[in-house]
Design a protein around this motif. Structure first.
Motif, PDB file in Angstrom:
ATOM      1  N   ALA A 173     -49.681 -16.045  28.130  1.00 15.76           N
ATOM      2  CA  ALA A 173     -49.804 -15.794  26.694  1.00 15.76           C
ATOM      3  C   ALA A 173     -48.573 -16.313  25.956  1.00 15.76           C
ATOM      4  O   ALA A 173     -48.682 -16.896  24.865  1.00 15.76           O
ATOM      5  CB  ALA A 173     -49.994 -14.300  26.444  1.00 15.76           C
ATOM      6  N   ALA A 174     -47.396 -16.103  26.549  1.00 17.03           N
ATOM      7  CA  ALA A 174     -46.167 -16.618  25.927  1.00 17.03           C
ATOM      8  C   ALA A 174     -46.186 -18.147  25.899  1.00 17.03           C
ATOM      9  O   ALA A 174     -45.752 -18.767  24.917  1.00 17.03           O
ATOM     10  CB  ALA A 174     -44.955 -16.107  26.698  1.00 17.03           C
ATOM     11  N   GLU A 175     -46.702 -18.736  26.952  1.00 18.29           N
ATOM     12  CA  GLU A 175     -46.772 -20.203  27.003  1.00 18.29           C
ATOM     13  C   GLU A 175     -47.712 -20.731  25.924  1.00 18.29           C
ATOM     14  O   GLU A 175     -47.409 -21.718  25.245  1.00 18.29           O
ATOM     15  CB  GLU A 175     -47.249 -20.631  28.389  1.00 18.29           C
ATOM     16  N   GLY A 208     -39.555 -24.609  15.872  1.00 12.47           N
ATOM     17  CA  GLY A 208     -39.370 -25.204  17.194  1.00 12.47           C
ATOM     18  C   GLY A 208     -38.378 -24.411  18.021  1.00 12.47           C
ATOM     19  O   GLY A 208     -38.577 -24.187  19.224  1.00 12.47           O
ATOM     20  N   HIS A 209     -37.300 -23.962  17.382  1.00 12.05           N
ATOM     21  CA  HIS A 209     -36.299 -23.145  18.087  1.00 12.05           C
ATOM     22  C   HIS A 209     -36.934 -21.838  18.584  1.00 12.05           C
ATOM     23  O   HIS A 209     -36.672 -21.400  19.716  1.00 12.05           O
ATOM     24  CB  HIS A 209     -35.134 -22.858  17.141  1.00 12.05           C
ATOM     25  N   LEU A 210     -37.773 -21.228  17.766  1.00 12.07           N
ATOM     26  CA  LEU A 210     -38.456 -19.995  18.188  1.00 12.07           C
ATOM     27  C   LEU A 210     -39.417 -20.282  19.353  1.00 12.07           C
ATOM     28  O   LEU A 210     -39.599 -19.432  20.240  1.00 12.07           O
ATOM     29  CB  LEU A 210     -39.213 -19.383  17.011  1.00 12.07           C
ATOM     30  N   SER A 211     -40.033 -21.460  19.341  1.00 17.33           N
ATOM     31  CA  SER A 211     -40.934 -21.793  20.457  1.00 17.33           C
ATOM     32  C   SER A 211     -40.160 -21.833  21.773  1.00 17.33           C
ATOM     33  O   SER A 211     -40.669 -21.410  22.819  1.00 17.33           O
ATOM     34  CB  SER A 211     -41.639 -23.133  20.203  1.00 17.33           C
ATOM     35  N   GLU A 212     -38.926 -22.326  21.718  1.00 17.30           N
ATOM     36  CA  GLU A 212     -38.106 -22.353  22.936  1.00 17.30           C
ATOM     37  C   GLU A 212     -37.714 -20.946  23.374  1.00 17.30           C
ATOM     38  O   GLU A 212     -37.644 -20.646  24.561  1.00 17.30           O
ATOM     39  CB  GLU A 212     -36.850 -23.203  22.707  1.00 17.30           C
ATOM     40  N   ARG A 213     -37.460 -20.058  22.404  1.00 16.76           N
ATOM     41  CA  ARG A 213     -37.113 -18.665  22.761  1.00 16.76           C
ATOM     42  C   ARG A 213     -38.318 -17.981  23.411  1.00 16.76           C
ATOM     43  O   ARG A 213     -38.175 -17.210  24.349  1.00 16.76           O
ATOM     44  CB  ARG A 213     -36.692 -17.887  21.507  1.00 16.76           C
ATOM     45  N   ARG A 253     -40.750 -19.505  25.023  1.00 10.95           N
ATOM     46  CA  ARG A 253     -40.975 -20.149  26.319  1.00 10.95           C
ATOM     47  C   ARG A 253     -40.008 -19.617  27.383  1.00 10.95           C
ATOM     48  O   ARG A 253     -40.341 -19.575  28.571  1.00 10.95           O
ATOM     49  CB  ARG A 253     -40.790 -21.664  26.159  1.00 10.95           C
ATOM     50  N   ALA A 254     -38.816 -19.214  26.953  1.00  8.35           N
ATOM     51  CA  ALA A 254     -37.795 -18.750  27.902  1.00  8.35           C
ATOM     52  C   ALA A 254     -37.917 -17.256  28.206  1.00  8.35           C
ATOM     53  O   ALA A 254     -36.991 -16.673  28.776  1.00  8.35           O
ATOM     54  CB  ALA A 254     -36.412 -19.058  27.341  1.00  8.35           C
ATOM     55  N   PRO A 273     -41.890  -8.916  27.287  1.00  3.96           N
ATOM     56  CA  PRO A 273     -42.558  -9.518  26.121  1.00  3.96           C
ATOM     57  C   PRO A 273     -41.605 -10.462  25.399  1.00  3.96           C
ATOM     58  O   PRO A 273     -40.379 -10.269  25.444  1.00  3.96           O
ATOM     59  CB  PRO A 273     -42.902  -8.295  25.260  1.00  3.96           C
ATOM     60  N   PRO A 274     -42.122 -11.502  24.739  1.00  5.72           N
ATOM     61  CA  PRO A 274     -41.243 -12.427  24.010  1.00  5.72           C
ATOM     62  C   PRO A 274     -40.512 -11.717  22.875  1.00  5.72           C
ATOM     63  O   PRO A 274     -41.113 -10.954  22.116  1.00  5.72           O
ATOM     64  CB  PRO A 274     -42.218 -13.474  23.456  1.00  5.72           C
ATOM     65  N   ASN A 275     -39.219 -11.967  22.781  1.00  4.11           N
ATOM     66  CA  ASN A 275     -38.456 -11.403  21.667  1.00  4.11           C
ATOM     67  C   ASN A 275     -37.332 -12.355  21.283  1.00  4.11           C
ATOM     68  O   ASN A 275     -36.973 -13.252  22.044  1.00  4.11           O
ATOM     69  CB  ASN A 275     -37.920 -10.009  22.011  1.00  4.11           C
ATOM     70  N   VAL A 276     -36.822 -12.145  20.094  1.00  9.29           N
ATOM     71  CA  VAL A 276     -35.714 -12.957  19.577  1.00  9.29           C
ATOM     72  C   VAL A 276     -34.594 -12.001  19.214  1.00  9.29           C
ATOM     73  O   VAL A 276     -34.714 -11.201  18.272  1.00  9.29           O
ATOM     74  CB  VAL A 276     -36.144 -13.770  18.340  1.00  9.29           C
TER      75      VAL A 276
END
Length: 320
Positions: free
Chosen positions: A49-51, A168-173, A175-176, A182-185
């Motif tokens: 899902a993150a991908e 784009g920067h958020l997409s890398e965060r 992806r990592a 869960p995805p977070n920034v």
């Protein structure tokens, strides 16, 4: 049941698997995943899902970068590139477009250092370009007057390339995201961060469209669409970002899809506007420079796609 020997696995070879460098690299992540399961008892976030979300953000970033690349090429050509800095947005938006397309084809679950660097530089160029355009308007006679806002350097164009870099920067965060998390920034759920950023981008783009369509006296009723639909989308996204997890986003999703379609439709309307100038498309070299900007409306499409990616993140990774 097949024996280990029939499957070609001896005790010695099974022992060798434990020495495999690949399995040794995965061991810390698997250990963290098991610890998370035991500690929280919550379902494990699906890394696919993150991908998917990262790919969607790459598509949104690429759409914005393509819009800015073509728009700045036309506008700065009209300005005869009298300042060498006017080549900067072309170079950065082209680079952002290239790495965004690379990201859509990349299925690795890790940030890419070159892509991430380009996105950060693109975001910085957007901020600096906005200050340049603001200076261009302010140094004119009358400073921040309606006349200068109408005919000076557009304030929203560099802002758009900055948004491309930020998405784009958020997409890398995203992806990592470590396995099992869960995805977070910076500790904030990524879906809510993308929603807030996209909402701000929609409002900024609407302000630019309002100014230019006001200059055009809203002579066509369709000119009201880009100044009424996107603010509603922005409000719905803010509501989703501030609401509880699991809140239905059915209406928001369909509104964002309509906003994305409006972006492409806007280019068709602008093409019709160019065709109505003297000699129409037969004089395209002159009329494209003087008519409504063809590449500008798809910026709404890029932002709407980012909003859809944000909704997907919040639905796949509820944080309550």
């Amino acid at each position: 049941m097949r024996s280990m020997k029939s499957m070609g696995l001896s005790r010695h070879r099974v022992g060798d698997l434990g020495q495999s460098p690949a399995l040794q690299r995965l061991a810390p992540a698997l250990s963290a995943l098991i610890s998370t399961l035991i500690r929280t008892g919550k379902p494990v976030p699906d890394p696919r899902a993150a991908e998917r979300a990262a790919h969607r953000l790459n598509v949104a970033s690429a759409t914005l970068a393509a819009s800015v690349l073509m728009d700045s090429a036309v506008e700065h050509y009209r300005g005869s590139f009298k300042n060498p800095a006017m080549y900067t947005p072309l170079l950065t938006s082209a680079a952002a477009l290239a790495v965004s397309l690379h990201g859509t084809a990349d299925h690795r679950r890790a940030a890419h250092v070159v892509r991430d660097s380009v996105f950060i530089i693109t975001g910085a160029v957007g901020v600096i370009g906005t200050l340049f355009h603001l200076r261009n308007v302010y140094k004119r006679t009358g400073r921040l007057s309606w006349q200068n806002l109408f005919y000076g350097a557009p304030l929203g164009a560099p802002f758009a390339i900055g948004l491309s870099g930020m998405l784009g920067h958020l997409s890398e965060r995203v992806r990592a995201t470590p396995l099992g998390h869960p995805p977070n920034v910076h500790g904030i759920p990524a879906g809510r961060v993308v929603s807030i950023l996209t909402s701000g981008g929609l409002m900024g783009t609407t302000a630019e469209a309002w100014l230019l369509h006001f200059r055009g006296s809203y002579h066509n009723l369709a000119m009201y669409l880009p100044v009424t639909m996107p603010p509603v989308a922005a409000a719905l996204l803010l509501k989703a970002a501030s609401g509880p997890a699991g809140m239905s986003a059915y209406k928001t999703r369909w509104w964002l899809r309509a906003t994305a379609a409006m972006g492409f439709a806007g280019t068709v309307f602008h093409a019709i506007g160019v065709g109505r100038d003297m000699d129409g498309w037969r004089n395209w070299q002159q009329n494209i420079l003087n008519g409504p900007p063809l590449p500008a409306p798809p910026a709404y499409t890029g932002l709407a796609l980012a909003g859809l990616a944000a909704l997907g993140l919040m639905e796949d990774h509820p944080d309550d």
